[in-house]
Scaffold this motif. Structure first.
Motif: not given
Length: 408
Positions: A306-313
């Motif tokens: 519930d902490q991040f709306d955007y995730v980049g790997l």
């Protein structure tokens, strides 16, 4: 041994003479020189038997074997000595980019004595230069331009989870003092890196300044923590002293961390949100990272769905549990806890789950395994595949692309 000492003495005399020449006469060998046609000339003054070569990421890479499989290393070219005693080499036309290189003389790797611009990557030092053809190309994005500049601060914060004080790097955009409620990008480094990696090797401040000035990215705060929980800060910047950096920081028993990077990450968020003007909430937070930092981003985002709306790997090093695994896909299929975490993350409909990797990256299969799992579950994500391997040239591109996609 005598021959080696003689070579070292000769190199010392070469560089001393060049330094004195620059100091007293105002002239010296110029290197590197970016020519009008886009080629680049390297030069160094050395005796006839020095056998000078240049190793750089602008040359065709060589393949080497590593414990993780095949890996690419920068190519090598020989300099030729002219009648003036100066060794030189001119490249083919180079594409806009930030490049790194070293010389070798008498079999010893050395920095370019005529170039004061140097980067450290783990324990390796390289000379650097930038090629740019036009406004907005990669080289232009990586250099300092006449645009409003943000500030870069080295910040010490308390980590109750790790029971220590730690240092991180924080970029605040131009005009930060006059604005309010900025979104935050948490940008994580790879194995062997530290809180300095993304600002030096990654050119984060230059990329963000230029993208924001062009209206291609929103003004945002970028937080670059130290991802080694056993270390308080970069080498030489904490009480451990001037130790030799290594790919995976060696941990003696008394240095073993009391918690993991993932477990301690809320300490970072709490500090940032209590000391900076930020917009709180999932929609105002993004997390991304390269290699080990990509693995951290994968783990942190599913641990705190519930902490991040955007995730980049970015070229993510993906692991579940301890020890070797047959494949990352099989590990995902067997681990019910991770499956539940990912299910909850994607039930929350993140606005962007972004995976990027080079075609020849040694972590390519792990990322293919993750994509296979996400596809089977019909979890939405975006994917970027580039040329090349596990290299900073790709990671700068990934940051540039990701920064333009978030907080829109």
């Amino acid at each position: 041994m005598k021959k080696t000492l003689t070579a070292i003495a000769l190199m010392a005399s070469i560089f001393s003479a060049q330094g004195q020449e620059a100091l007293w006469s105002g002239t010296q060998v110029k290197s590197p020189v970016v020519n009008p046609d886009g080629t680049v000339t390297f030069a160094m003054k050395a005796p006839a038997d020095a056998h000078v070569t240049v190793t750089g990421d602008f040359l065709k890479p060589m393949q080497i074997d590593t414990p993780q499989g095949k890996a690419e290393v920068p190519g090598r070219a020989e300099l030729k000595q002219g009648a003036d005693g100066v060794w030189s080499y001119t490249t083919e036309r180079l594409a806009p980019e930030l490049y790194s290189y070293t010389f070798s003389a008498y079999g010893q790797s050395i920095l370019d004595p005529a170039n004061v611009y140097v980067n450290r990557d783990v324990a390796s030092l390289t000379s650097i230069f930038i090629v740019s053809d036009a406004k907005g190309d990669r080289g232009d994005l990586y250099r300092v331009n006449e645009v409003p500049h943000g500030n870069v601060s080295k910040v010490w914060y308390d980590s109750p989870t790790l029971k220590t004080h730690r240092r991180m790097t924080i970029y605040t955009p131009a005009g930060y003092d006059k604005g309010k409620d900025y979104p935050v990008l948490y940008l994580l480094h790879g194995a062997g890196g530290d809180e300095d990696a993304w600002t030096t090797l990654g050119r984060t401040a230059q990329i963000m300044d230029n993208l924001i000035a062009m209206g291609k990215a929103r003004p945002m705060i970028v937080v670059m923590p130290n991802g080694n929980p056993a270390c308080q800060a970069a080498p030489g910047e904490w009480s451990r002293g001037m130790y030799q950096p290594s790919f995976m920081e060696s941990i003696v028993p008394q240095d073993r961390p009391v918690a993991s990077m993932e477990e301690s990450f809320p300490d970072i968020i709490n500090y940032v949100e209590s000391h900076y003007k930020v917009s709180k909430g999932k929609s105002q937070r993004a997390i991304c990272g390269l290699s080990m930092g990509g693995g951290h981003s994968f783990s942190i985002s599913k641990r705190y769905p519930d902490q991040f709306d955007y995730v980049g790997l970015f070229s993510a090093g993906l692991h579940i549990g301890q020890g070797n695994q047959e494949s990352f896909y099989n590990a995902l299929q067997k681990d019910k806890t991770v499956q539940a975490q990912l299910a909850k993350l994607f039930q929350g409909k993140p606005r962007l789950y972004w995976i990027a990797i080079g075609k020849t990256d040694f972590l390519y299969q792990q990322n293919t395994d993750l994509r296979r799992y996400l596809d089977e579950k019909k979890y939405k994500y975006e994917y970027l595949e580039t040329e090349g391997g596990h290299i900073w040239r790709n990671w700068r591109v990934y940051l540039t692309e990701f920064a333009q996609k978030i907080f829109k």
